[in-house]
Every structure is written in C-alpha cells, then in structure tokens.
Write a protein that holds these residues in place. Structure first.
Motif, PDB file in Angstrom:
ATOM      1  N   ARG A  80       0.839  -1.204   0.000  1.00  0.00           N
ATOM      2  CA  ARG A  80       0.000   0.000   0.000  1.00  0.00           C
ATOM      3  C   ARG A  80       0.871   1.251   0.000  1.00  0.00           C
ATOM      4  N   GLN A  81       1.943   1.241   0.799  1.00  0.00           N
ATOM      5  CA  GLN A  81       2.846   2.393   0.820  1.00  0.00           C
ATOM      6  C   GLN A  81       3.577   2.543  -0.516  1.00  0.00           C
ATOM      7  N   GLU A  82       3.984   1.429  -1.113  1.00  0.00           N
ATOM      8  CA  GLU A  82       4.672   1.485  -2.394  1.00  0.00           C
ATOM      9  C   GLU A  82       3.749   1.999  -3.502  1.00  0.00           C
ATOM     10  N   ALA A  83       2.503   1.548  -3.497  1.00  0.00           N
ATOM     11  CA  ALA A  83       1.537   2.026  -4.496  1.00  0.00           C
ATOM     12  C   ALA A  83       1.304   3.519  -4.353  1.00  0.00           C
ATOM     13  N   ALA A  84       1.242   3.997  -3.120  1.00  0.00           N
ATOM     14  CA  ALA A  84       1.060   5.425  -2.881  1.00  0.00           C
ATOM     15  C   ALA A  84       2.270   6.220  -3.363  1.00  0.00           C
ATOM     16  N   SER A  85       3.465   5.660  -3.167  1.00  0.00           N
ATOM     17  CA  SER A  85       4.674   6.335  -3.643  1.00  0.00           C
ATOM     18  C   SER A  85       4.698   6.419  -5.162  1.00  0.00           C
ATOM     19  N   VAL A  86       4.326   5.332  -5.835  1.00  0.00           N
ATOM     20  CA  VAL A  86       4.259   5.345  -7.305  1.00  0.00           C
ATOM     21  C   VAL A  86       3.248   6.393  -7.769  1.00  0.00           C
ATOM     22  N   ALA A  87       2.114   6.473  -7.090  1.00  0.00           N
ATOM     23  CA  ALA A  87       1.101   7.470  -7.451  1.00  0.00           C
ATOM     24  C   ALA A  87       1.639   8.890  -7.278  1.00  0.00           C
ATOM     25  N   SER A  88       2.365   9.127  -6.194  1.00  0.00           N
ATOM     26  CA  SER A  88       2.928  10.457  -5.948  1.00  0.00           C
ATOM     27  C   SER A  88       3.959  10.827  -7.006  1.00  0.00           C
ATOM     28  N   THR A  89       4.777   9.852  -7.412  1.00  0.00           N
ATOM     29  CA  THR A  89       5.738  10.099  -8.484  1.00  0.00           C
ATOM     30  C   THR A  89       4.996  10.392  -9.789  1.00  0.00           C
ATOM     31  N   GLY A  90       3.875   9.683 -10.001  1.00  0.00           N
ATOM     32  CA  GLY A  90       3.054   9.930 -11.183  1.00  0.00           C
ATOM     33  C   GLY A  90       2.538  11.356 -11.223  1.00  0.00           C
ATOM     34  N   ILE A  91       2.112  11.870 -10.073  1.00  0.00           N
ATOM     35  CA  ILE A  91       1.637  13.256 -10.006  1.00  0.00           C
ATOM     36  C   ILE A  91       2.764  14.212 -10.378  1.00  0.00           C
ATOM     37  N   TRP A  92       3.946  13.975  -9.816  1.00  0.00           N
ATOM     38  CA  TRP A  92       5.110  14.828 -10.088  1.00  0.00           C
ATOM     39  C   TRP A  92       5.401  14.881 -11.585  1.00  0.00           C
ATOM     40  N   PHE A  93       5.425  13.721 -12.240  1.00  0.00           N
ATOM     41  CA  PHE A  93       5.773  13.751 -13.649  1.00  0.00           C
ATOM     42  C   PHE A  93       4.612  14.250 -14.511  1.00  0.00           C
ATOM     43  N   GLU A  94       3.381  13.991 -14.093  1.00  0.00           N
ATOM     44  CA  GLU A  94       2.251  14.511 -14.868  1.00  0.00           C
ATOM     45  C   GLU A  94       2.245  16.043 -14.866  1.00  0.00           C
ATOM     46  N   MET A  95       2.708  16.640 -13.769  1.00  0.00           N
ATOM     47  CA  MET A  95       2.802  18.106 -13.736  1.00  0.00           C
ATOM     48  C   MET A  95       3.881  18.601 -14.701  1.00  0.00           C
ATOM     49  N   ILE A  96       4.987  17.860 -14.791  1.00  0.00           N
ATOM     50  CA  ILE A  96       6.024  18.197 -15.767  1.00  0.00           C
ATOM     51  C   ILE A  96       5.473  18.056 -17.181  1.00  0.00           C
ATOM     52  N   LEU A  97       4.792  16.948 -17.423  1.00  0.00           N
ATOM     53  CA  LEU A  97       4.216  16.657 -18.741  1.00  0.00           C
ATOM     54  C   LEU A  97       3.274  17.778 -19.183  1.00  0.00           C
ATOM     55  N   GLN A  98       2.385  18.184 -18.293  1.00  0.00           N
ATOM     56  CA  GLN A  98       1.404  19.206 -18.656  1.00  0.00           C
ATOM     57  C   GLN A  98       2.082  20.501 -19.082  1.00  0.00           C
ATOM     58  N   GLN A  99       3.133  20.878 -18.373  1.00  0.00           N
ATOM     59  CA  GLN A  99       3.820  22.123 -18.708  1.00  0.00           C
ATOM     60  C   GLN A  99       4.550  22.024 -20.047  1.00  0.00           C
ATOM     61  N   MET A 100       5.156  20.861 -20.319  1.00  0.00           N
ATOM     62  CA  MET A 100       5.852  20.690 -21.596  1.00  0.00           C
ATOM     63  C   MET A 100       4.881  20.701 -22.764  1.00  0.00           C
ATOM     64  N   VAL A 101       3.741  20.045 -22.600  1.00  0.00           N
ATOM     65  CA  VAL A 101       2.761  20.007 -23.688  1.00  0.00           C
ATOM     66  C   VAL A 101       2.162  21.393 -23.923  1.00  0.00           C
ATOM     67  N   LEU A 102       1.827  22.092 -22.854  1.00  0.00           N
ATOM     68  CA  LEU A 102       1.300  23.452 -23.012  1.00  0.00           C
ATOM     69  C   LEU A 102       2.297  24.358 -23.730  1.00  0.00           C
ATOM     70  N   ARG A 103       3.563  24.231 -23.358  1.00  0.00           N
ATOM     71  CA  ARG A 103       4.594  25.043 -23.992  1.00  0.00           C
ATOM     72  C   ARG A 103       4.733  24.700 -25.467  1.00  0.00           C
ATOM     73  N   ASP A 104       4.569  23.405 -25.776  1.00  0.00           N
ATOM     74  CA  ASP A 104       4.730  22.951 -27.161  1.00  0.00           C
ATOM     75  C   ASP A 104       3.631  23.493 -28.070  1.00  0.00           C
ATOM     76  N   ILE A 105       2.413  23.623 -27.550  1.00  0.00           N
ATOM     77  CA  ILE A 105       1.289  24.051 -28.404  1.00  0.00           C
ATOM     78  C   ILE A 105       1.013  25.544 -28.312  1.00  0.00           C
ATOM     79  N   TYR A 106       1.816  26.255 -27.536  1.00  0.00           N
ATOM     80  CA  TYR A 106       1.547  27.665 -27.221  1.00  0.00           C
ATOM     81  C   TYR A 106       1.204  28.511 -28.449  1.00  0.00           C
ATOM     82  N   ALA A 107       1.984  28.387 -29.521  1.00  0.00           N
ATOM     83  CA  ALA A 107       1.775  29.243 -30.692  1.00  0.00           C
ATOM     84  C   ALA A 107       1.177  28.490 -31.873  1.00  0.00           C
ATOM     85  N   LYS A 108       0.593  27.331 -31.619  1.00  0.00           N
ATOM     86  CA  LYS A 108       0.021  26.550 -32.715  1.00  0.00           C
ATOM     87  C   LYS A 108      -1.436  26.941 -32.989  1.00  0.00           C
ATOM     88  N   ASP A 109      -1.929  26.475 -34.115  1.00  0.00           N
ATOM     89  CA  ASP A 109      -3.278  26.796 -34.575  1.00  0.00           C
ATOM     90  C   ASP A 109      -4.312  26.125 -33.664  1.00  0.00           C
TER      91      ASP A 109
END
Length: 307
Positions: A80-109
């Motif tokens: 249970r603790q390990e699953a929670a840690s994996v989930a927390s790491t997932g949140i960390w990287f999903e926040m990175i992902l969102q910022q990279m994708v937003l930056r990538d589409i910033y000036a697109k149509d």
C-alpha cells in the motif's frame, strides 16, 4: 539535463493535414471513452486492510529474505505504501508533462486537431493527478516526493526540454507506469478502489502513449546524428531519475519495517530488476526503432534496470 529553448511551430493545421489524423482519432476516442474519477472511484468505503495496494510481485522486496520473514499484514501495508509512492511520483511527472505540452502548443493553430487533443490530454492528466492524490491519501500514506535534487532537475527539464526529448521522456514515464498498472488492475488481491484507479489510468493513458510515440517519430524526421545523440542522452537521464524515484525510501519506515535492511535488500533484489526489464521490452524496441538507444543512453537504462 539540458536542451534547447522552445521553438514554436507557427504553421497551421491546414499545412499538414495528414499529421492531424492521429490527433483526430484520439479526440474521437476521448469522446467515446473517458472517465470521471470523482464518480467512478469508490471514495466512500473505508480502506480494507485485508487487501494489497499493488500486486505483491511488484513489491521491491518480493523474493528477498526479508519478504519471506514478513507477516501477510506487513506485506500488505508495504504494497500500500509502495503504491502510494508510485502514485505520488506519477503526479510529479504529470505536472512536468502538462507544462511541456502546453509550452509545445503555445503558438500553434487552435483550430487544429493536435492543439485540441493536447488540451484534452492535459485535462485528463489533471484528473489523473487528483485521482492519484486522493488514492494515496486513502491508502494511508504521506506525501511522497522525489529527492530535492531530482525535483530541481525536473524543474530544469520541464523548462528546457522540447520536441522529441520531451515526448520520448513522456512516453518512458507513461509506459513504465502502464505495465505495472495493467497487472494491478486485474489482480483480485489488490484493494478494489486502487484497481479502479489503475483501470481508468490504463485506458486513458493508452491514448497519451499513442500520441507520444507519434510525436517522437514525427519530430525525429530528418534528425541528424548529433541531434539524436543529444536527445537520446537527455531522454535516458530523465528516464533514470523518473524510474528510480518511483518508490521512495521512506515507504519501508512508514510500513513499520527496518528501513536500513529493507533498502539494502531492495537494492540487491534481482527479481524486481528482472520484472522491470521484461516489462519494458516493448518500450526499448520502440526507442531502438527511433534510434534513441545510443551507447551513453544504454548505460542509464541499464542502471535503471529497464534493459
């Protein structure tokens, strides 16, 4: 981990109609099959401690002498603790992902399918992060975070990475998590609400992985030797820190174990390393086909036990 600054793509969707096909199909898929974790997951039923938080075979201690000494209750608390840690790491990287994708589409149509799919993906990732946070809380875990150095490297990566470096790193993080969760969602030993979380994530992330693979291939068209070498290295280093941050060392103490012994046995656990390697064979085949498995990159994938 450094790369170049963002290079906005000012072309419109009409310039590349064939490149919109994948995004259109993903938008159709999202319209037909999407979940709202707020209503789909059973948040009300109290945690049943007779269940694991993840498939025991995925525990970092499974197969070790220490695992064999643990009671069933201790094993379940550890997963249970390990699953929670994996989930927390997932949140960390999903926040990175969102910022990279937003930056990538910033000036697109914005009328293009790629732009609209990117926003759809970000919306799904926001829901996933909230779902993971609530899931970790329900598992009785604290807020696990990567080491401070890794957090700062992630801050640099999300700011500097672009193109194939960004999308290939996104793919690695998504695929590694995907293979674990496919096992967990089918395992009746895993607490039901976690199985539901895993099922939602697997279904929706399959779209995100399709997009990341397509974008990686597309951005590498015509890429020269030097560019591939640099980006292969950047992706491998990012992947190493993502994978090695998935299970926080504090999980053992929080599960009531001898943390020093648990860390040592987990580090030497060949069974867990073999699980990681076998589950990532498809991912490594893709990176090889994209010519992103250079010798320096391979060194980091081996250190992370992905190959």
């Amino acid at each position: 981990m450094a790369s170049s600054t963002v290079r906005p793509d000012l072309s419109t969707s009409a310039d590349r109609p064939d490149e919109q096909d994948v995004a259109r199909r993903l938008l159709d898929s999202a319209a037909q099959l999407a979940y709202d974790p707020a209503t789909e997951v059973d948040w009300e039923t109290p945690l049943d401690k007779d269940f694991h938080g993840a498939s025991p075979e995925w525990s970092t201690l499974y197969g070790t002498a220490y695992w064999n000494e643990l009671s069933e209750a201790q094993r379940k608390e550890l997963t249970r603790q390990e699953a929670a840690s994996v989930a927390s790491t997932g949140i960390w990287f999903e926040m990175i992902l969102q910022q990279m994708v937003l930056r990538d589409i910033y000036a697109k149509d914005p009328t293009g399918a790629e732009f609209q799919w990117a926003l759809t993906e970000i919306a799904e990732e926001c829901r996933h992060s909230i779902m993971f946070a609530r899931g970790a809380q329900k598992l009785g875990a604290p807020a696990y975070r990567p080491h401070r150095l890794v957090l700062e490297l992630g801050r640099a990566f999300k700011t500097l990475a672009f193109g194939e470096a960004a999308y290939a790193a996104i793919l690695v993080a998504e695929e590694v998590l995907d293979v674990m969760q496919r096992d967990w969602m089918r395992d009746e030993r895993v607490v039901p609400f976690v199985r539901t979380i895993n099922n939602i994530h697997v279904v929706e992330e399959s779209r995100h992985m399709k997009f990341a693979r397509d974008e990686t291939r597309k951005r590498l068209r015509g890429a020269g030797w030097a560019r591939r070498q640099i980006n292969a290295f950047v992706v491998a280093v990012a992947s190493y820190f993502i994978v090695t941050s998935m299970v926080n060392k504090k999980v053992y103490e929080n599960a009531g174990l001898d943390a020093e012994r648990a860390i040592a046995e987990a580090k030497a656990n060949q069974q867990h390393k073999a699980m990681m390697r076998s589950s990532c064979s498809g991912l490594m085949e893709f990176l090889a086909s994209a010519r992103l498995l250079t010798k320096p990159a391979l060194a980091f994938y081996r250190r992370a036990h992905l190959i």
